[in-house]
Design an enzyme around this catalytic site. Structure first.
Site, PDB file in Angstrom:
ATOM      1  CB  CYS A  43       0.334   2.390   1.635  1.00  0.00           C
ATOM      2  SG  CYS A  43       0.821   1.417   0.219  1.00  0.00           S
TER       3      CYS A  43
ATOM      4  CB  CYS B  20       7.402   0.915   0.291  1.00  0.00           C
ATOM      5  SG  CYS B  20       6.670  -0.477  -0.570  1.00  0.00           S
TER       6      CYS B  20
ATOM      7  CB  CYS C 188       3.169  -0.645  -0.772  1.00  0.00           C
ATOM      8  SG  CYS C 188       2.263   0.536   0.212  1.00  0.00           S
TER       9      CYS C 188
END
Length: 138
Positions: free
Chosen positions: A88, A8, A81
């Protein structure tokens, strides 16, 4: 043992919960790690609380940088994410890569209990996604 890296941006909520859930659901067949492209430097207290509700302790987890895993190989890399809000990181040391976007619970507003509703929803969505994946490959 298979290895998964969950990526993330901040490595404070979604990827931390996913790391612990994968470890739990993987029944010893998986080693899980999580990292961020721009680590926040902390694990969100409400992520810790949400995981405690499942009797999973992530209070000793730390926000880690993607850089420490760059030269390592993984069977699977999963980005969690949301494209609309974050970029990302791309990881090249993976045999397989998935993008499973989840809302960012760190964006939750309101009282702590209202925020916890958001954290629980995202935690449960992550748990269901991992469980479905692990069932599909077994």
């Amino acid at each position: 043992m298979k290895r998964v890296l969950i990526l993330c941006t901040g490595n404070s909520c979604r990827s931390q919960m996913a790391e612990a859930l994968w470890e739990s659901l993987g029944n010893g067949a998986w080693e899980s790690e999580s990292a961020g492209s721009k680590p926040s430097g902390y694990v969100h207290p409400l992520a810790i609380k949400a995981m405690q509700e499942l009797n999973i302790d992530i209070s000793s987890h730390q926000s880690k940088s993607l850089e420490q895993f760059r030269d390592q190989n993984f069977d699977l890399v999963v980005t969690v994410c949301d494209n609309a809000k974050e970029s990302c990181p791309v990881f090249t040391g993976a045999q397989q890569t998935f993008h499973w976007p989840f809302d960012d619970p760190a964006d939750a507003t309101g009282t702590e209990e209202e925020q916890m509703v958001f954290f629980r929803r995202v935690r449960d969505e992550i748990q269901n996604k991992i469980s479905t994946y692990l069932t599909s490959i077994s």
